[in-house]
Write a protein that holds these residues in place. Structure first.
Motif, PDB file in Angstrom:
ATOM      1  N   PRO A  85       0.763  -1.191   0.037  1.00 40.36           N
ATOM      2  CA  PRO A  85      -0.009   0.012   0.037  1.00 40.36           C
ATOM      3  C   PRO A  85       0.971   1.356  -0.012  1.00 40.36           C
ATOM      4  O   PRO A  85       0.358   2.213  -0.375  1.00 40.36           O
ATOM      5  CB  PRO A  85      -0.841  -0.141   1.131  1.00 40.36           C
ATOM      6  N   THR A 109      -2.012   3.460  -1.097  1.00 36.70           N
ATOM      7  CA  THR A 109      -2.567   4.797  -0.317  1.00 36.70           C
ATOM      8  C   THR A 109      -1.632   5.936  -0.349  1.00 36.70           C
ATOM      9  O   THR A 109      -2.232   7.042  -0.246  1.00 36.70           O
ATOM     10  CB  THR A 109      -2.520   4.075   1.022  1.00 36.70           C
ATOM     11  N   SER A 110      -0.490   5.779  -0.926  1.00 32.42           N
ATOM     12  CA  SER A 110       0.509   6.674  -1.172  1.00 32.42           C
ATOM     13  C   SER A 110       0.478   7.566  -2.412  1.00 32.42           C
ATOM     14  O   SER A 110      -0.236   7.017  -3.517  1.00 32.42           O
ATOM     15  CB  SER A 110       2.018   6.300  -0.833  1.00 32.42           C
TER      16      SER A 110
END
Length: 157
Positions: A85, A109-110
């Motif tokens: 993620p 997510t980054s």
């Protein structure tokens, strides 16, 4: 030329931060399911110029950079990157990827810099990049009469 890894090959190196498997003969079945289980400090992995047909799905969540360039990856599937993620850099250039399906990058997510240059991409599904936060997408290809060049600099949410 490296062709296969043993399941515990990196177990005694928990602080390992970088791995480069460049220019070997690694295939999808070269990586035992738990080969990276004790490498939670792993940050950067390069599989440049091997014979992978799919991305390696069992990398630790600590990985922020992966290079899959110059393999034989045909497809990216939804949630292929759910184990990583925190990816910031994803290099997939010079493969044989022909389409991106919905939610291909779901789980990341980054903010991500993504390079898909020199693939065979003919279709990108409407939600392929959702819910990704992109900083850069590079998709370019030129062959005979076909010229497809797209550079996006955007943040998509």
């Amino acid at each position: 030329m490296l062709m296969k890894l043993e399941a515990d090959v990196f177990d005694d190196i928990p602080s390992l931060s970088t791995l480069e498997f460049n220019r070997n003969n690694l295939k999808d079945d070269s990586f035992p399911l738990d080969v990276f289980k004790k490498n939670q400090a792993l940050d950067s992995v390069s599989f440049f110029a091997n014979e992978l047909k799919h991305v390696v799905s069992n990398l630790p969540s600590s990985v922020t950079s992966v290079d899959y360039s110059a393999n034989t990856i045909f497809e990216l599937r939804a949630y292929d990157f759910k184990s990583t993620p925190n990816l910031i850099y994803l290099y997939l250039q010079q493969n044989m990827i022909n389409h991106l399906e919905d939610f291909t990058f779901a789980g990341l997510t980054s903010p991500l810099e993504l390079d898909l240059s020199y693939n065979w991409i003919t279709a990108i599904a409407k939600d392929a990049f959702k819910p990704l936060r992109l900083t850069s997408v590079l998709i370019s290809y030129k062959v005979f009469r076909l010229r497809f060049s797209l550079i996006l600099q955007a943040v998509l949410m």
